[in-house]
Each structure stands twice: as C-alpha cells, then as structure tokens.
Design a protein around this motif. Structure first.
Motif, mmCIF file in Angstrom:
data_model
loop_
_atom_site.group_PDB
_atom_site.id
_atom_site.type_symbol
_atom_site.label_atom_id
_atom_site.label_comp_id
_atom_site.label_asym_id
_atom_site.label_seq_id
_atom_site.Cartn_x
_atom_site.Cartn_y
_atom_site.Cartn_z
ATOM 1 N N ALA A 43 -35.262 0.707 20.311
ATOM 2 C CA ALA A 43 -36.384 0.108 21.029
ATOM 3 C C ALA A 43 -35.864 -0.484 22.572
ATOM 4 O O ALA A 43 -36.643 -0.250 23.472
ATOM 5 C CB ALA A 43 -36.955 -1.045 20.122
ATOM 6 N N LYS A 44 -34.689 -1.153 22.524
ATOM 7 C CA LYS A 44 -34.192 -1.234 23.895
ATOM 8 C C LYS A 44 -33.904 -0.564 24.719
ATOM 9 O O LYS A 44 -34.582 -0.556 26.073
ATOM 10 C CB LYS A 44 -32.626 -1.839 23.630
ATOM 11 N N MET A 45 -33.530 0.707 24.142
ATOM 12 C CA MET A 45 -33.417 2.125 25.488
ATOM 13 C C MET A 45 -35.053 2.723 25.670
ATOM 14 O O MET A 45 -34.959 3.060 26.715
ATOM 15 C CB MET A 45 -32.669 3.206 24.534
ATOM 16 N N ALA A 46 -35.982 2.255 24.708
ATOM 17 C CA ALA A 46 -37.235 2.928 24.997
ATOM 18 C C ALA A 46 -37.744 1.996 26.097
ATOM 19 O O ALA A 46 -38.494 2.350 26.978
ATOM 20 C CB ALA A 46 -38.228 2.980 24.019
ATOM 21 N N ILE A 47 -37.734 0.615 25.865
ATOM 22 C CA ILE A 47 -38.044 -0.384 27.056
ATOM 23 C C ILE A 47 -37.494 0.082 28.307
ATOM 24 O O ILE A 47 -38.498 -0.141 29.177
ATOM 25 C CB ILE A 47 -37.783 -1.709 26.601
ATOM 26 N N ALA A 48 -36.275 0.172 28.450
ATOM 27 C CA ALA A 48 -35.556 0.736 29.476
ATOM 28 C C ALA A 48 -36.241 1.770 30.345
ATOM 29 O O ALA A 48 -36.346 1.820 31.249
ATOM 30 C CB ALA A 48 -33.964 0.687 29.251
ATOM 31 N N ALA A 49 -36.381 3.019 29.356
ATOM 32 C CA ALA A 49 -36.904 4.119 29.856
ATOM 33 C C ALA A 49 -38.601 3.896 30.486
ATOM 34 O O ALA A 49 -38.845 4.421 31.570
ATOM 35 C CB ALA A 49 -37.257 5.099 28.902
ATOM 36 N N ALA A 50 -39.154 2.841 29.718
ATOM 37 C CA ALA A 50 -40.488 2.600 30.315
ATOM 38 C C ALA A 50 -40.624 2.035 31.827
ATOM 39 O O ALA A 50 -41.341 2.035 32.324
ATOM 40 C CB ALA A 50 -41.309 1.725 29.314
ATOM 41 N N LEU A 51 -39.454 1.131 31.874
ATOM 42 C CA LEU A 51 -39.204 0.207 33.128
ATOM 43 C C LEU A 51 -38.666 0.687 34.203
ATOM 44 O O LEU A 51 -38.654 0.344 35.550
ATOM 45 C CB LEU A 51 -38.828 -1.158 32.686
ATOM 46 N N SER A 52 -37.638 1.525 33.843
ATOM 47 C CA SER A 52 -36.401 1.853 34.808
ATOM 48 C C SER A 52 -36.746 2.474 36.379
ATOM 49 O O SER A 52 -36.287 2.328 37.200
ATOM 50 C CB SER A 52 -35.284 2.853 34.132
ATOM 51 N N ALA A 53 -37.847 3.282 36.039
ATOM 52 C CA ALA A 53 -38.467 3.732 37.381
ATOM 53 C C ALA A 53 -38.917 2.962 38.377
ATOM 54 O O ALA A 53 -39.105 2.978 39.493
ATOM 55 C CB ALA A 53 -39.332 5.172 37.094
ATOM 56 N N ASP A 54 -39.579 1.779 37.703
ATOM 57 C CA ASP A 54 -40.223 0.876 38.817
ATOM 58 C C ASP A 54 -39.511 -0.507 38.712
ATOM 59 O O ASP A 54 -39.981 -1.258 39.696
ATOM 60 C CB ASP A 54 -41.728 0.593 38.260
ATOM 61 N N ARG A 55 -38.454 -0.770 37.965
ATOM 62 C CA ARG A 55 -37.842 -2.049 38.286
ATOM 63 C C ARG A 55 -36.425 -2.138 38.095
ATOM 64 O O ARG A 55 -35.875 -0.946 37.653
ATOM 65 C CB ARG A 55 -38.387 -2.942 37.013
ATOM 66 N N ASN A 56 -35.903 -2.947 38.588
ATOM 67 C CA ASN A 56 -34.364 -3.324 38.794
ATOM 68 C C ASN A 56 -33.898 -3.852 37.394
ATOM 69 O O ASN A 56 -34.273 -5.116 37.259
ATOM 70 C CB ASN A 56 -34.017 -3.694 39.870
ATOM 71 N N ILE A 57 -33.273 -3.214 36.242
ATOM 72 C CA ILE A 57 -33.315 -3.700 35.138
ATOM 73 C C ILE A 57 -31.969 -3.390 34.571
ATOM 74 O O ILE A 57 -31.094 -2.634 35.027
ATOM 75 C CB ILE A 57 -34.009 -2.911 34.063
ATOM 76 N N ARG A 58 -31.591 -4.256 33.717
ATOM 77 C CA ARG A 58 -30.325 -4.011 32.782
ATOM 78 C C ARG A 58 -30.399 -3.828 31.374
ATOM 79 O O ARG A 58 -31.204 -4.917 30.868
ATOM 80 C CB ARG A 58 -29.191 -5.026 33.009
ATOM 81 N N ALA A 59 -29.982 -2.917 30.699
ATOM 82 C CA ALA A 59 -30.150 -2.558 29.423
ATOM 83 C C ALA A 59 -28.825 -1.981 28.988
ATOM 84 O O ALA A 59 -28.647 -0.832 29.174
ATOM 85 C CB ALA A 59 -31.521 -2.023 28.804
ATOM 86 N N SER A 60 -27.835 -2.588 28.682
ATOM 87 C CA SER A 60 -26.530 -1.891 28.155
ATOM 88 C C SER A 60 -26.737 -0.999 26.961
ATOM 89 O O SER A 60 -27.498 -1.077 26.003
ATOM 90 C CB SER A 60 -25.692 -2.888 27.688
ATOM 91 N N SER A 61 -26.100 0.112 27.104
ATOM 92 C CA SER A 61 -26.080 1.175 26.076
ATOM 93 C C SER A 61 -25.090 0.787 24.935
ATOM 94 O O SER A 61 -25.285 1.571 24.055
ATOM 95 C CB SER A 61 -25.462 2.627 26.727
ATOM 96 N N LYS A 62 -24.369 -0.250 25.053
ATOM 97 C CA LYS A 62 -23.598 -0.494 24.149
ATOM 98 C C LYS A 62 -24.011 -1.763 23.186
ATOM 99 O O LYS A 62 -25.331 -2.175 23.759
ATOM 100 C CB LYS A 62 -22.157 -1.211 24.621
ATOM 101 N N ASN A 63 -23.742 -1.775 21.917
ATOM 102 C CA ASN A 63 -24.450 -2.808 20.921
ATOM 103 C C ASN A 63 -24.039 -4.241 21.307
ATOM 104 O O ASN A 63 -23.306 -4.833 20.501
ATOM 105 C CB ASN A 63 -23.963 -2.441 19.416
ATOM 106 N N PHE A 64 -24.360 -4.761 22.461
ATOM 107 C CA PHE A 64 -24.070 -6.251 22.679
ATOM 108 C C PHE A 64 -25.093 -6.813 22.514
ATOM 109 O O PHE A 64 -26.053 -7.340 22.919
ATOM 110 C CB PHE A 64 -23.876 -6.316 24.287
ATOM 111 N N ASN A 65 -25.085 -7.627 21.294
ATOM 112 C CA ASN A 65 -26.064 -8.411 20.675
ATOM 113 C C ASN A 65 -25.552 -9.615 19.921
ATOM 114 O O ASN A 65 -26.325 -10.409 18.920
ATOM 115 C CB ASN A 65 -27.016 -7.673 19.701
ATOM 116 N N ASN A 66 -24.145 -9.998 19.924
ATOM 117 C CA ASN A 66 -23.703 -11.174 19.275
ATOM 118 C C ASN A 66 -23.294 -12.153 20.241
ATOM 119 O O ASN A 66 -23.396 -12.239 21.433
ATOM 120 C CB ASN A 66 -22.800 -10.843 18.182
ATOM 121 N N GLU A 67 -22.453 -13.152 19.579
ATOM 122 C CA GLU A 67 -22.009 -14.132 20.456
ATOM 123 C C GLU A 67 -21.072 -14.068 21.807
ATOM 124 O O GLU A 67 -21.013 -14.715 22.857
ATOM 125 C CB GLU A 67 -21.070 -15.420 19.670
ATOM 126 N N LEU A 68 -20.604 -12.799 21.672
ATOM 127 C CA LEU A 68 -19.639 -12.216 22.823
ATOM 128 C C LEU A 68 -20.638 -11.221 23.630
ATOM 129 O O LEU A 68 -20.450 -11.365 24.895
ATOM 130 C CB LEU A 68 -18.383 -11.626 22.415
#
Length: 431
Positions: A36-61
């Motif tokens: 879902a994160k990558m799909a959201i990035a695909a939907a927005l990346s051509a029009d906005r300055n975004i960041r969506a890490s390709s890594k599984n960065f989802n915890n306290e670190l």
C-alpha cells in the motif's frame, strides 16, 4: 545504548516534523502495508515531492529514520552517528529538498506501540489495510480485537479535516469508521466500497514465466483499467485502490494514477514472480506470513493454468494460542488449491496434518525440518510448467529456498528480500 539511541532519534524526528511541517500519510495493518505504501508513492510521486522508504521502516527506530532521511544502507555504529548528525544538521540548516509528503508505515507488535509512534508523527491521512481473524503479533494481545483496537488508534487521532482510508472487505477494519472524526473513504471488492475493484484477473504463462494482474477501479462511476506486470494476487489490487484514494485526496487525476500504477514494481518477497529452474515459475511471497496473508497467497492458484501447483509453506509465528488451529486451517485450504504441498518447520507440520485430514493424498505432502532439504527436493522434482509458491514468517528464511530454485541466483540481492549482510549472518530457525 539502544534506549539512548531511540530517545535521540525520537527527539530529532519530532523536531524535524515541527520544523518542516510535512503532510503525513500513515499506513498500518497486518497484511499489505508495504505494498500500500508503494502504491501511494506511485500515485503521488509524479506530482509531489514525497518520501516513502523502500525498506520496512515501521518501528521505534525505523519510523524516525524515515522522517530524518532516505537511507540506502543502514546498520553499524558509523551509520547511526551519521544519521544523528544529519538530523541535527537539517534542523540547524534548512534542507531545501526535504519532502512535502511523508508516507510512513506504523508497525504494531505490542500494546501501546501505536501510541509511541503517533507521539513522533501524527498523520493527516490514515490507511488501514487488513487485520484478519488471526493477525500476526496477536500473541502479545488479549485477542484479535485487541490488535484491531491498537491499529485503530492511527485514525482515532485524525483531525476533522483528515481522511481515513479503510478496507471495506475486512469487517474489523470497516468497523473502525466509528473511531475517527475524519472523512472516511472505503475501498475493496465490496459493492458498498467507495472505491471498487472490479473485473479482477490473474494471468500466468507457465512457458514464458510472464505474470500479470488486470482489474478496474470504479470511483463514482469513473472506471479506469489497470494492468500490472510481474505480479499475482489481490494484494496489489487492494494496494492500488488504497493508493488511488490517497492520490485523489491530493488532487491527482484517476487516469494519471492508473498510468503510474502500470509502472509500479512490487516490493521483494511480496508475490513477486520470477523464472525458476527446469522451466518452472517461482512465486516469491517470502517476506512474512499470517493466516490471512497465507490464504490470500494460496488463492492465486485457483485460476492459474499451469501443469502443477506446488505450495511450499512454513511456520506462521507470533500467533500464540491460535498456532495449531490456524496452521491446520491453512493446510485444509492448501489441500484444495495445490497439487503438491511441502512444509518446513515444526509448526509447518500442522499445515501438513491439516492437508492430510482434508484428503490430500499422502504422496503429495512432504515435511522438512531444514529449509535446504526442501530446496534440494525441489531441485530434483521440479518440472517444466510447474508453478511454485513459497511463503512463511520471517524467522524461517524461506527466501533461501527461493534462491536455490530461481534461474538467476546471482541476482538474489536485487530480487530477494533480506539480502543485507546483517540478515544473511543470522541463521533461520531451520538451517
């Protein structure tokens, strides 16, 4: 040292959000977060300055790291020192390239994890993918309802101007619409969904190894077709629908969104298709496993036209008291979907038992205590036209079996999940 590092990263991330005021899109769920994160990035990346890490960065670190920067490599004392210094530097000196949109994963393992992460960054848009009847990490909660309640905190904190994007096909997720003050948009195959997925189909050519999914997204009578190559299963369709919802919130045209999806690559280990030895086809879904994700993966066999459907399944971890029942239920389901079943691990034997109880022939079920033994078995018995699905929880390291049967093992770092030095140095449960 770890606790100190967590405190420093947390403080830097909070200050960074305060300094740059990015719009934040938060994604949580037990299945399909990264897709879902990558799909959201695909939907927005051509029009906005975004960041969506390709890594599984989802915890306290990981979540603070994603806020601070876009990191290709992580790990080691020098990296952490560099990350901290970089974070301090962009607080002092304005970073002109800092993204206007952050797409963050919010992972929940234990009670109050969501509260910790939300204290760092509160989204204006919250996406909840799926929870399921027996979600992963449920062993740390009183039951599935407990983990659903924890996930719901993501949208409970939304402002009245925010948006909650909910999976209409998951009853636990759909029920969360009462937990938010934000605008609710639902998606899924359900007729009641605001964004409907229709005309879905899988395609796999066993001779060439080419795979694709095709479907349409229907929103308020506007219908756009989407085709994605090297993908199978409904997970990518769900991700695309969630991505379309977020894209339209930020003003991207639905037709443009569909065009962006046609170029999207699924993350490694998420139903990624690749050629296998002896003319076989490998369906790599080795990133992780839960009962819902396991069932969804097996469902792709239903309409595939191949010579043999082979399922290689391993332990589903962190489901506590549901372990035996959930594994046997998956085995019963696999008996209806696969021609050949290989299981790996102690819990995997419950999968085999469930298949045998549901009249799968004994000569079609094989159990292994070592992942390399399973790999050697496949090397000997695979035939042209076979389709092999591989799936298990992270601790099993089922991707190592994929490496033994893929035609290009030298590309494993590019194609497979968990190929950094730190992961490769850690032995799996069954090797």
């Amino acid at each position: 040292m770890l606790k100190l590092l967590m405190k420093v990263l947390r403080a830097l991330a909070k200050l960074t959000v305060w300094r740059y005021q990015p719009s934040i899109i938060g994604v949580t769920g037990n299945v399909g977060k990264t897709s879902a994160k990558m799909a959201i990035a695909a939907a927005l990346s051509a029009d906005r300055n975004i960041r969506a890490s390709s890594k599984n960065f989802n915890n306290e670190l990981g979540l603070p790291l994603n806020i601070l920067g876009d990191w290709e490599k992580t790990g080691g004392i020098f990296f952490w020192a560099r990350a901290v210094l970089f974070g301090i530097g962009q607080l002092i000196f304005k970073n002109p390239r800092y993204p206007e949109l952050l797409i963050l994963e919010y992972g929940v393992d234990r009670p109050d994890d969501m509260k910790y992460l939300l204290d760092i960054a509160r989204p204006q848009v919250g996406v909840i993918t799926a929870v399921g009847n027996v979600p992963v990490h449920v062993e740390f909660f009183a039951g599935p309802e407990g983990i659903a309640k924890e996930k719901a905190k993501l949208i409970a904190q939304l402002p009245t101007t925010g948006f909650a994007i909910l999976n209409a096909d998951d009853p636990k997720v759909l029920a969360m619409r009462d937990d938010t003050r934000g605008h609710v948009i639902t998606y899924g195959f359900s007729e009641k969904a605001d964004i409907k997925i229709i005309s879905f189909s899988n395609r796999l050519d066993a001779e060439t190894g080419e795979a694709s999914i095709a479907f349409k997204i229907n929103y308020n009578g506007n219908v756009v077709p989407i085709r994605m190559n090297n993908a199978l299963g409904k997970t990518a369709a769900y991700a695309s629908a969630a991505g379309a919802a977020v894209g339209m919130i930020f003003g991207v045209n639905l037709v443009k969104i569909a065009e962006n999806f046609s170029k999207m690559e699924l993350p490694a280990g998420r139903l990624r298709v690749m050629p296998g030895i002896k003319g076989s086809v490998v369906i790599d879904d080795t990133y992780n496993a839960s009962p819902l994700a396991m069932r969804e993966a097996l469902e792709i066999f239903k309409n595939l036209k191949v010579k043999r459907k082979i399922a290689v399944l391993g332990d589903m971890l962190e489901i506590g008291k549901y372990t035996m029942e959930a594994h046997e239920e998956i085995g019963a389901f696999a008996a209806k979907q696969a021609d050949l079943l290989l299981t790996v691990g102690l819990r995997g034997k419950f999968i085999a038992e469930g298949a045998l109880k549901n009249k799968m022939p004994k000569n079609s079920v094989f159990t292994f205590d070592d992942i390399h033994e399973a790999g050697h078995f496949l090397q000997e018995h695979l035939k042209a036209g076979d389709a092999v699905l591989l799936k298990a929880s992270q601790g099993v390291r089922m991707e190592k079996v994929v490496k033994e049967i893929m035609t290009e093992p030298l590309r494993s770092k590019e194609l497979l999940v968990r190929q950094n030095k730190e992961w490769l140095a850690k032995p799996g449960l069954y090797e």
